[in-house]
Write a protein that holds these residues in place. Structure first.
Motif, mmCIF file in Angstrom:
data_model
loop_
_atom_site.group_PDB
_atom_site.id
_atom_site.type_symbol
_atom_site.label_atom_id
_atom_site.label_comp_id
_atom_site.label_asym_id
_atom_site.label_seq_id
_atom_site.Cartn_x
_atom_site.Cartn_y
_atom_site.Cartn_z
ATOM 1 N N GLY A 12 -18.256 99.218 14.302
ATOM 2 C CA GLY A 12 -18.562 98.747 12.953
ATOM 3 C C GLY A 12 -19.235 99.773 12.050
ATOM 4 N N ILE A 13 -20.436 100.229 12.406
ATOM 5 C CA ILE A 13 -21.206 101.065 11.479
ATOM 6 C C ILE A 13 -20.646 102.477 11.363
ATOM 7 N N ALA A 14 -19.907 102.923 12.370
ATOM 8 C CA ALA A 14 -19.394 104.301 12.325
ATOM 9 C C ALA A 14 -18.561 104.536 11.077
ATOM 10 N N ASP A 34 -14.826 107.018 22.338
ATOM 11 C CA ASP A 34 -15.174 105.597 22.446
ATOM 12 C C ASP A 34 -14.615 105.087 23.762
ATOM 13 N N ASP A 36 -13.558 102.301 24.193
ATOM 14 C CA ASP A 36 -12.375 101.523 23.800
ATOM 15 C C ASP A 36 -11.365 102.512 23.213
ATOM 16 N N CYS A 70 -23.051 106.306 17.386
ATOM 17 C CA CYS A 70 -23.133 104.922 16.901
ATOM 18 C C CYS A 70 -22.768 103.957 18.021
ATOM 19 N N PRO A 72 -23.719 101.062 20.979
ATOM 20 C CA PRO A 72 -24.639 99.930 20.957
ATOM 21 C C PRO A 72 -25.999 100.304 21.554
ATOM 22 N N TYR A 74 -27.681 99.488 24.094
ATOM 23 C CA TYR A 74 -27.790 99.711 25.547
ATOM 24 C C TYR A 74 -27.136 101.028 25.976
ATOM 25 N N GLU A 93 -27.802 106.240 15.490
ATOM 26 C CA GLU A 93 -28.155 105.002 14.811
ATOM 27 C C GLU A 93 -29.351 104.339 15.502
ATOM 28 N N PRO A 95 -31.312 101.037 16.989
ATOM 29 C CA PRO A 95 -32.499 101.537 17.663
ATOM 30 C C PRO A 95 -32.103 102.671 18.610
ATOM 31 N N GLY A 120 -30.992 106.780 12.124
ATOM 32 C CA GLY A 120 -30.414 106.139 10.942
ATOM 33 C C GLY A 120 -31.281 105.116 10.233
ATOM 34 N N GLU A 171 -33.216 95.411 17.634
ATOM 35 C CA GLU A 171 -31.931 95.807 17.069
ATOM 36 C C GLU A 171 -32.006 95.972 15.558
ATOM 37 N N HIS A 175 -35.739 98.091 11.331
ATOM 38 C CA HIS A 175 -35.691 98.727 10.010
ATOM 39 C C HIS A 175 -37.012 98.494 9.262
HETATM 40 N N1 LIG Z 1 -28.347 101.431 9.950
HETATM 41 C C1 LIG Z 1 -27.641 100.331 9.757
HETATM 42 O O1 LIG Z 1 -27.649 99.754 8.677
HETATM 43 C C2 LIG Z 1 -26.812 99.786 10.876
HETATM 44 C C3 LIG Z 1 -25.884 98.776 10.597
HETATM 45 C C4 LIG Z 1 -25.106 98.293 11.649
HETATM 46 C C5 LIG Z 1 -25.290 98.775 12.932
HETATM 47 N N2 LIG Z 1 -26.229 99.729 13.164
HETATM 48 C C6 LIG Z 1 -26.478 100.202 14.534
HETATM 49 O O2 LIG Z 1 -25.371 100.956 14.995
HETATM 50 C C7 LIG Z 1 -25.182 100.741 16.399
HETATM 51 C C8 LIG Z 1 -23.761 100.291 16.624
HETATM 52 O O3 LIG Z 1 -23.547 99.069 15.958
HETATM 53 P P1 LIG Z 1 -22.050 98.555 15.612
HETATM 54 O O4 LIG Z 1 -22.225 97.316 14.833
HETATM 55 O O5 LIG Z 1 -21.255 99.642 15.076
HETATM 56 O O6 LIG Z 1 -21.545 98.192 17.101
HETATM 57 P P2 LIG Z 1 -20.042 98.026 17.600
HETATM 58 O O7 LIG Z 1 -20.118 97.260 18.865
HETATM 59 O O8 LIG Z 1 -19.198 97.514 16.473
HETATM 60 O O9 LIG Z 1 -19.580 99.534 17.884
HETATM 61 C C9 LIG Z 1 -20.084 100.277 18.964
HETATM 62 C C10 LIG Z 1 -18.947 101.121 19.531
HETATM 63 O O10 LIG Z 1 -19.465 101.931 20.594
HETATM 64 C C11 LIG Z 1 -18.502 101.930 21.646
HETATM 65 N N3 LIG Z 1 -19.179 102.299 22.902
HETATM 66 C C12 LIG Z 1 -19.925 101.515 23.747
HETATM 67 N N4 LIG Z 1 -20.414 102.253 24.769
HETATM 68 C C13 LIG Z 1 -19.978 103.522 24.575
HETATM 69 C C14 LIG Z 1 -20.150 104.726 25.291
HETATM 70 N N5 LIG Z 1 -20.901 104.774 26.408
HETATM 71 N N6 LIG Z 1 -19.534 105.833 24.829
HETATM 72 C C15 LIG Z 1 -18.765 105.807 23.703
HETATM 73 N N7 LIG Z 1 -18.576 104.666 22.983
HETATM 74 C C16 LIG Z 1 -19.168 103.554 23.408
HETATM 75 C C17 LIG Z 1 -17.901 100.546 21.629
HETATM 76 O O11 LIG Z 1 -16.655 100.490 22.276
HETATM 77 C C18 LIG Z 1 -17.801 100.291 20.120
HETATM 78 O O12 LIG Z 1 -16.573 100.742 19.589
HETATM 79 C C19 LIG Z 1 -26.229 99.705 16.812
HETATM 80 O O13 LIG Z 1 -27.341 100.333 17.386
HETATM 81 C C20 LIG Z 1 -26.627 99.056 15.505
HETATM 82 O O14 LIG Z 1 -27.991 98.621 15.477
HETATM 83 C C21 LIG Z 1 -26.970 100.242 12.164
#
Ligand SMILES: NC(=O)c1ccc[n+]([C@@H]2O[C@H](COP(=O)([O-])OP(=O)(O)OC[C@H]3O[C@@H](n4cnc5c(N)ncnc54)[C@H](O)[C@@H]3O)[C@@H](O)[C@H]2O)c1
Length: 341
Positions: A12-14, A34, A36, A70, A72, A74, A93, A95, A120, A171, A175
């Motif tokens: 998502g955020i990427a 990724d 995935d 970016c 998750p 964990y 990103e 946390p 971030g 999570e 912010h």
């Molecule tokens: N600053 C902001 O405003 C903001 C907004 C949204 C999300 N975020 C943060 O960004 C992070 C990701 O959130 P998201 O919503 O994009 O999550 P998401 O689940 O949509 O995307 C995470 C991606 O990481 C991949 N992934 C998981 N483990 C991996 C690994 N070991 N190696 C490579 N890829 C891996 C997943 O397959 C997925 O495509 C979170 O920590 C979230 O808090 C920040």
């Protein structure tokens, strides 16, 4: 020379960071890792570069100067540590992790390597909030009252799992806890209470709606949290957060200081007292935190939100949940943070 930039975790955020990086003519996007494969391929098709299954493959084969991580909450630790060992600068990103052991291990690697890091926490780079920080400098801050109300649950399946997402405090409300530290300095102790006020189990026949969710299988986290914070300066703070579905996002602060009352609404602010005014961020505010990182890698700037800031802010969230586990007693940050922080 263009910065050779890789992306790790392209969910998502990427896309926010990919678009911003693509818009710079001093950046070359060279790869996407990724777990995935479809996501890595889709990012490579849209933004250029090669798709990889793991961060290690991206590091080894694409040889990036810097990466944007970016994944998750964990999925942190080895990705950052290996980047440090290879001398690759990283933006990560928030946390920075779901626990402080992981964050402390990465911090040691960062300190040993000297790579540039940036977390971030984009609110810090909002011009109106930087103006608020200037206005507060030298004043006695009395109260930092923060809230983060989100009208439902984000879609990623890890979000309602404590061990994977860390809970709303770690999570997301991070912010506001980080911004509280930016405006009022270090936190000394945290008292926390949490609640689960609604049944998140999907009713029979429920079809999830687009956007924020009203229900989830296996919802494990508190949906409502309150903290009381004591700052080293003597200021007190509160944080209220909830993801119980309602009408709207509402994210902000009141800051009471000697001679000044500040109201923060997202990236915008207004203030009244011995000085009066208001400021609104333009739409690029959200990209400033990545731009600052890329400028630092280019040698034309510095990172003002380095990894250590992410560790300190994570510790405030962890102190909140630790206080809950201990029945609501104050938890000192000094007990949780690595020595010297
Ligand atoms: N600053 C902001 O405003 C903001 C907004 C949204 C999300 N975020 C943060 O960004 C992070 C990701 O959130 P998201 O919503 O994009 O999550 P998401 O689940 O949509 O995307 C995470 C991606 O990481 C991949 N992934 C998981 N483990 C991996 C690994 N070991 N190696 C490579 N890829 C891996 C997943 O397959 C997925 O495509 C979170 O920590 C979230 O808090 C920040």
């Amino acid at each position: 020379m263009a910065v050779r930039l890789g992306f790790i975790g392209v969910g998502g955020i990427a896309s926010r960071h990919l678009q911003a990086a693509k818009a710079r003519d001093d950046v070359q996007i060279i790869g996407h890792a990724d777990v995935d494969p479809a996501r890595a391929r889709a990012a490579a098709e849209s933004y250029g570069g090669t798709a990889y299954a793991t961060a290690s493959e991206l590091y080894e084969e694409a040889q990036p100067d810097a990466v944007v991580i970016c994944t998750p909450p964990y999925a942190h630790g080895d990705i950052e540590t290996e980047a440090c060992e290879r001398g690759i600068h990283f933006f990560v990103e928030k946390p920075v992790a779901v626990n402080l052991d992981t964050a402390a291990a990465v911090l040691s690697a960062v300190q040993a390597s000297g790579v540039f890091t940036q977390v971030g926490y984009m609110y810090r780079l909002s011009p109106p909030l930087q103006r608020v920080r200037e206005l507060l400098a030298g004043r006695a801050v009395a109260m930092v009252q923060a809230h983060y109300y989100m009208p439902g649950l984000p879609e990623p399946v890890w979000w309602p799992k404590m061990a994977l997402g860390g809970g709303q405090l770690v999570e997301q409300a991070t912010h506001m806890l980080d911004l509280g530290r930016f405006l009022a300095g270090h936190v000394e102790t945290v008292v926390g209470r949490t609640a689960r006020v609604r049944d998140w189990t999907p009713p029979p026949g429920h079809t999830p709606e687009p956007g924020l969710l009203r229900y989830a299988q296996g919802f494990e986290i508190p949906d409502t949290t309150a903290l009381i914070l004591s700052y080293e300066s003597g200021a007190l703070g509160t944080l209220s957060c909830s993801l119980v579905p309602q009408a709207a996002w509402d994210v902000g602060f009141k800051v009471v200081a000697d001679g000044l009352l500040v109201t923060i609404d997202g990236p915008n602010a207004r203030w009244a007292g011995d000085v009066q005014g208001e400021a609104t961020a333009d739409e690029r505010w959200v990209h400033a935190v990545l731009d600052e990182f890329l400028d630092a890698v280019q040698g034309t700037g510095e990172c003002t939100v380095p990894y250590v800031e992410g560790v300190r802010s994570l510790a405030v969230s962890i102190a909140g949940y630790t206080s809950v586990e201990r029945g609501g007693v104050p938890v000192a940050l000094a007990e949780l943070l690595p020595a010297g922080l």
